[in-house]
Design a protein around this motif. Structure first.
Motif, PDB file in Angstrom:
ATOM      1  N   ASP A 151       0.833  -1.398   0.374  1.00  0.00           N
ATOM      2  CA  ASP A 151       0.021   0.041   0.112  1.00  0.00           C
ATOM      3  C   ASP A 151       0.702   1.026  -0.090  1.00  0.00           C
ATOM      4  N   PHE A 152       0.619   2.319  -0.608  1.00  0.00           N
ATOM      5  CA  PHE A 152       0.986   3.573  -0.563  1.00  0.00           C
ATOM      6  C   PHE A 152      -0.115   4.612  -0.582  1.00  0.00           C
ATOM      7  N   VAL A 153      -0.185   5.180   0.792  1.00  0.00           N
ATOM      8  CA  VAL A 153      -1.317   6.238   0.789  1.00  0.00           C
ATOM      9  C   VAL A 153      -0.738   7.285   0.306  1.00  0.00           C
ATOM     10  N   ILE A 154      -1.453   7.877  -0.686  1.00  0.00           N
ATOM     11  CA  ILE A 154      -0.815   9.143  -1.276  1.00  0.00           C
ATOM     12  C   ILE A 154      -1.813  10.393  -1.022  1.00  0.00           C
ATOM     13  N   ASN A 155      -2.854  10.282  -0.594  1.00  0.00           N
ATOM     14  CA  ASN A 155      -3.857  11.337  -0.392  1.00  0.00           C
ATOM     15  C   ASN A 155      -3.294  12.155   0.725  1.00  0.00           C
ATOM     16  N   HIS A 156      -3.030  11.392   1.955  1.00  0.00           N
ATOM     17  CA  HIS A 156      -2.707  12.131   3.352  1.00  0.00           C
ATOM     18  C   HIS A 156      -1.537  11.450   3.680  1.00  0.00           C
ATOM     19  N   THR A 157      -0.899  12.210   4.768  1.00  0.00           N
ATOM     20  CA  THR A 157       0.016  11.561   5.730  1.00  0.00           C
ATOM     21  C   THR A 157      -0.427  11.607   6.944  1.00  0.00           C
ATOM     22  N   ALA A 158       0.133  10.859   7.759  1.00  0.00           N
ATOM     23  CA  ALA A 158      -0.233  11.073   9.251  1.00  0.00           C
ATOM     24  C   ALA A 158       0.388  12.422   9.753  1.00  0.00           C
ATOM     25  N   LYS A 159      -0.333  12.970  10.674  1.00  0.00           N
ATOM     26  CA  LYS A 159      -0.051  14.329  11.337  1.00  0.00           C
ATOM     27  C   LYS A 159       1.490  14.221  12.015  1.00  0.00           C
ATOM     28  N   GLU A 160       2.008  12.985  12.210  1.00  0.00           N
ATOM     29  CA  GLU A 160       3.298  12.751  12.837  1.00  0.00           C
ATOM     30  C   GLU A 160       4.410  12.469  11.838  1.00  0.00           C
ATOM     31  N   HIS A 161       3.920  12.737  10.433  1.00  0.00           N
ATOM     32  CA  HIS A 161       5.017  12.820   9.351  1.00  0.00           C
ATOM     33  C   HIS A 161       5.901  13.741   9.490  1.00  0.00           C
ATOM     34  N   PRO A 195     -18.809  15.961   0.636  1.00  0.00           N
ATOM     35  CA  PRO A 195     -19.385  15.148   1.534  1.00  0.00           C
ATOM     36  C   PRO A 195     -18.345  14.771   2.361  1.00  0.00           C
ATOM     37  N   GLU A 196     -18.870  14.024   3.680  1.00  0.00           N
ATOM     38  CA  GLU A 196     -17.860  13.430   4.655  1.00  0.00           C
ATOM     39  C   GLU A 196     -17.500  12.120   4.445  1.00  0.00           C
ATOM     40  N   VAL A 197     -16.387  11.667   4.920  1.00  0.00           N
ATOM     41  CA  VAL A 197     -15.814  10.312   4.488  1.00  0.00           C
ATOM     42  C   VAL A 197     -16.372   9.285   5.667  1.00  0.00           C
ATOM     43  N   PHE A 198     -16.158  10.203   6.938  1.00  0.00           N
ATOM     44  CA  PHE A 198     -16.496   9.233   8.009  1.00  0.00           C
ATOM     45  C   PHE A 198     -17.353  10.263   8.784  1.00  0.00           C
ATOM     46  N   PRO A 199     -18.721  10.270   8.427  1.00  0.00           N
ATOM     47  CA  PRO A 199     -19.508  11.301   9.103  1.00  0.00           C
ATOM     48  C   PRO A 199     -19.717  10.937  10.557  1.00  0.00           C
ATOM     49  N   GLY A 200     -19.549   9.923  11.045  1.00  0.00           N
ATOM     50  CA  GLY A 200     -20.029   9.240  12.295  1.00  0.00           C
ATOM     51  C   GLY A 200     -18.728   9.630  13.069  1.00  0.00           C
ATOM     52  N   VAL A 201     -17.440   8.847  12.727  1.00  0.00           N
ATOM     53  CA  VAL A 201     -16.381   8.900  13.587  1.00  0.00           C
ATOM     54  C   VAL A 201     -15.413   9.986  13.431  1.00  0.00           C
ATOM     55  N   ALA A 202     -15.481  10.644  12.445  1.00  0.00           N
ATOM     56  CA  ALA A 202     -14.649  11.881  12.190  1.00  0.00           C
ATOM     57  C   ALA A 202     -15.413  12.762  11.114  1.00  0.00           C
ATOM     58  N   PRO A 203     -16.411  13.480  11.875  1.00  0.00           N
ATOM     59  CA  PRO A 203     -17.131  14.325  10.955  1.00  0.00           C
ATOM     60  C   PRO A 203     -16.340  15.593  10.505  1.00  0.00           C
ATOM     61  N   THR A 218      -8.525  17.883   6.583  1.00  0.00           N
ATOM     62  CA  THR A 218      -8.300  16.357   6.892  1.00  0.00           C
ATOM     63  C   THR A 218      -9.671  15.552   6.505  1.00  0.00           C
ATOM     64  N   SER A 219      -9.560  15.357   5.419  1.00  0.00           N
ATOM     65  CA  SER A 219     -10.803  14.410   4.863  1.00  0.00           C
ATOM     66  C   SER A 219     -11.328  13.030   5.779  1.00  0.00           C
ATOM     67  N   PHE A 220     -10.243  12.485   5.935  1.00  0.00           N
ATOM     68  CA  PHE A 220     -10.503  11.266   6.541  1.00  0.00           C
ATOM     69  C   PHE A 220     -10.508  11.596   8.140  1.00  0.00           C
ATOM     70  N   TYR A 221      -9.808  10.853   9.072  1.00  0.00           N
ATOM     71  CA  TYR A 221      -9.411  11.158  10.277  1.00  0.00           C
ATOM     72  C   TYR A 221      -8.796  12.428  10.517  1.00  0.00           C
ATOM     73  N   GLU A 222      -8.930  12.857  11.653  1.00  0.00           N
ATOM     74  CA  GLU A 222      -8.151  14.280  12.240  1.00  0.00           C
ATOM     75  C   GLU A 222      -6.550  14.094  11.948  1.00  0.00           C
ATOM     76  N   PHE A 223      -6.104  12.798  12.168  1.00  0.00           N
ATOM     77  CA  PHE A 223      -4.711  12.573  12.320  1.00  0.00           C
ATOM     78  C   PHE A 223      -4.052  12.373  10.678  1.00  0.00           C
ATOM     79  N   GLN A 224      -5.089  12.199   9.877  1.00  0.00           N
ATOM     80  CA  GLN A 224      -4.587  12.034   8.483  1.00  0.00           C
ATOM     81  C   GLN A 224      -4.935  13.625   7.796  1.00  0.00           C
ATOM     82  N   TRP A 225      -3.832  13.911   7.173  1.00  0.00           N
ATOM     83  CA  TRP A 225      -3.421  15.457   6.962  1.00  0.00           C
ATOM     84  C   TRP A 225      -3.714  15.233   5.065  1.00  0.00           C
TER      85      TRP A 225
END
Ligand code: GLC
Length: 626
Positions: A151-161, A195-203, A218-225
């Motif tokens: 896997d190569f996650v190209i849309n976002h990095t962790a906020k710790e990157h 639209p939200e990707v994770f409306p419930g867990v990461a609105p 942060t389209s996905f989780y808060e920690f994915q920039w």
């Protein structure tokens, strides 16, 4: 494949680069292009002699009918990379020769979306090993001609990157690597259409960070920039990682969440046109540096958008997930109606040189995306139909055989997606719990049927690890606070090696029933794989067609190549079905056919074929004299 000359590829790359980055607001594009070329040159120089041989001989390897894949989490399958070495025999025994390792790069230590929040792309998650072990493992796998994908996650990095950390410290260069705004006005304007990707867990789509006084996308989780692809340095950084991974010796790279990588105010920020030149550039760079490496795109979006990522005239992604087929399989199982699947099979055209990945389940949820007009045409109300499927696979619909869980349930709209293992969703869990032998039998037939479709459809069949052993839903994740909110963990659990070892042992009566189910599913899968590998007509270059029959319960596909013919019949109902073959005879002639799985003989002479509950046939021309 890759027929264009090197100078042709370079020319196209320069032009595309100029069109995307020519007047970017950050850097001098021609300087950036020079840097990109140096980077490519450096990685090209570093290809090992073995990799160079693969580059010469293995282009387009993924089109071959012999390729059968499995996707797995290393920690759940074998604890770690070192342990994987002892499991190679299992993979070989089953006939699998392509492994997609779920995220293995170093994720953030805390919650990390199953590894999709990467803080260091150039090291491996220390809990499973390091690159030295990975290298050793790849060496062994390649010896057995087993291909690999990471896997190569190209849309976002962790906020710790490190890029994000520098941005968080106020470094303007790196703040430009992400999408940041000083006031709430622009984020609010985006929120109107995105639209939200994770409306419930990461609105929401933005997160405010006090330390820099910025709203970060942060389209996905808060920690994915989300990364800023308008910045040529981001593109260069991504290419650096892409080629780094390629030079680690993998054969395919899975580009995660590609529909999200370009953002534009006033749009949904999904599937924007600007994504295509970026993907095409990635493909060109791979063609120039490491042409045996294939790019797999992950885009779980509307079906016509998905095929768009193969490219319009030239390949962007070599391989795409056939999400429409996956959804249609589950839809057909619940409705006993295969018409949508038939239409999609014929409607979605793959660009030459591209291939589908055909799968039944994966690590993610099942989202019910259908073409509204087509659904209506067949007499379904799109909203009600979706609600029916949600309830059906949750297990609340009154006649369902399934048990699962909801994912991202939206109270306001009633919208949701579904989770669960293949076996549980097919009825095995319910059948076993009720000790209902007839239901158990039907559940196994459903599992075999779905496997038979993906194993004979054009593309790479991909098994989700554990499904070949009919593993049931696992609720343990609810006790882990890092996972409890994410029901996708219902179907992400440790592989049951004990059950595998016990398959042939004599065991007590209660365990016996479950084990015998596992054994039937496992041996059924093994047989399908072995049979598929003998069918050269199943290779991806040969087009496949679906035939609308006079019986909507039965899905029928065929492939024809010179003298070779393959016809598959799949009954998606628990009742016997009769299908008239006249429509086939008019296309394919009056051939005598033989089923490769049971040995049945069928003639496509316009008469009828009788199929038992969930029965399937893989027919080829019968050449034996009678
Ligand atoms: C992909 C992954 C999914 C992850 C998401 C964000 O869709 O399959 O598991 O949550 O990307 O990276």
């Amino acid at each position: 494949m890759h027929k264009t000359t090197e100078s042709g590829l370079n020319k196209e790359l320069v032009q595309l680069y100029q069109s995307v980055y020519g007047d970017n607001p950050y850097y001098d594009a021609s300087e950036c292009y020079k840097e990109l070329q140096l980077l490519m040159y450096r990685y090209q120089e570093q290809r090992t002699p073995k990799q160079i041989i693969r580059d010469q001989n293995k282009q387009g390897w993924y089109l071959d009918e012999h390729i059968v894949g499995m996707t797995l989490y290393v920690d759940l399958f074998s604890d770690d990379l070192a342990g994987f070495v002892n499991r190679i025999d299992y993979i070989k025994e089953l006939g699998v020769n392509f492994i997609h390792f779920m995220p293995i790069l170093r994720g953030r230590p805390d919650e990390n979306d199953g590894g999709y929040a990467v803080m260091d792309y150039k090291s491996i998650n220390p809990e499973i090993g390091d690159f030295e072990e990975f290298d050793k493992l790849l060496g062994l796998l390649h010896k057995d001609d087993i291909h690999t994908c990471v896997d190569f996650v190209i849309n976002h990095t962790a906020k710790e990157h490190e890029w994000a950390k520098k941005a968080l410290s106020g470094d303007a260069t790196y703040m430009n690597y992400y999408l940041m705004h000083t006031t709430k006005e622009t984020p609010d304007a985006y929120d109107v259409t995105v639209p939200e990707v994770f409306p419930g867990v990461a609105p929401g789509n933005f997160t405010y960070y006090d330390e820099i006084g910025r709203y970060v996308m942060t389209s996905f989780y808060e920690f994915q920039w989300d990364l800023n692809y308008k910045n040529p340095k981001v593109f260069e950084g991504i290419i650096d990682i892409l080629l780094f991974l390629a030079n680690k010796g993998v054969d395919m790279i899975r580009l995660d969440a590609i529909p999200f990588i370009w953002k534009k105010l006033g749009t949904t920020c999904r599937n924007l046109d600007e994504i295509h030149p970026i993907l095409r550039m990635m493909h060109l760079i791979v063609d120039l540096v490491c042409p045996s490496v294939a790019l797999l795109g992950e885009a779980i979006v509307e079906a016509t958008e998905i095929v768009g990522y193969f490219g319009e005239e030239e390949l962007e992604c070599d391989v795409m997930y056939n999400a429409p087929l996956m959804v249609n399989l589950w839809n057909s199982l619940a409705t006993r109606d295969t018409r949508l699947m038939t239409e999609d099979t014929n409607r979605l055209k793959v660009l030459e040189g591209g291939a589908w990945i055909n799968y039944v389940r994966c690590h993610d949820d099942i989202g019910w995306g259908f073409n509204e007009a087509m659904t209506k045409n067949l007499g379904f109300d799109p909203y009600l139909h979706k609600q029916f499927l949600i309830d059906f696979y949750l297990g609340t619909y009154k006649d369902t055989f399934s048990v699962g869980e909801l994912y991202e349930y939206d109270e306001k709209t009633g919208d949701a997606r579904n989770c669960g293992t293949m076996a549980s969703l097919c009825g095995l869990e319910k059948g076993l719990a009720a000790s209902d032998h007839y239901q158990i039998e039907l559940a196994i037939k459903r599992i075999q049927l779905l496997n038979a479709v993906i194993m004979s459809s054009t593309g790479i069949p991909l098994i989700y690890s554990g499904d070949e052993m009919a593993m049931l839903n696992n609720h343990d994740y609810k006790r882990d606070e890092k996972k409890a909110h994410d029901s996708r963990w219902l179907h992400r659990m440790k592989f049951d090696w004990q059950a595998y070892e016990d398959l042939d042992k004599k065991v007590d009566k209660e365990t016996y029933i479950e084990l015998s189910c596992k054994s039937q599913v496992y041996t059924g899968m093994k047989k399908l794989i072995a049979t598929r590998k003998g069918l050269s007509i199943l290779r991806s270059e040969i087009k496949q067609f679906a035939v609308p029959l006079d019986n909507k319960h039965v899905y029928c596909i065929y492939k024809i190549d010179k003298n070779d013919l393959f016809v598959g019949f799949f009954n998606f109902s628990e009742d016997r079905q009769i299908v008239k073959t006249s429509v086939l005879a008019s296309h394919l002639g009056h051939s005598d056919m033989k089923d490769l799985l049971q040995g049945k003989r069928v003639n496509l002479d316009g008469e009828s074929v009788l199929l038992g509950p969930y029965e399937y046939l893989w027919l080829v021309k019968d050449t034996v004299e009678k």
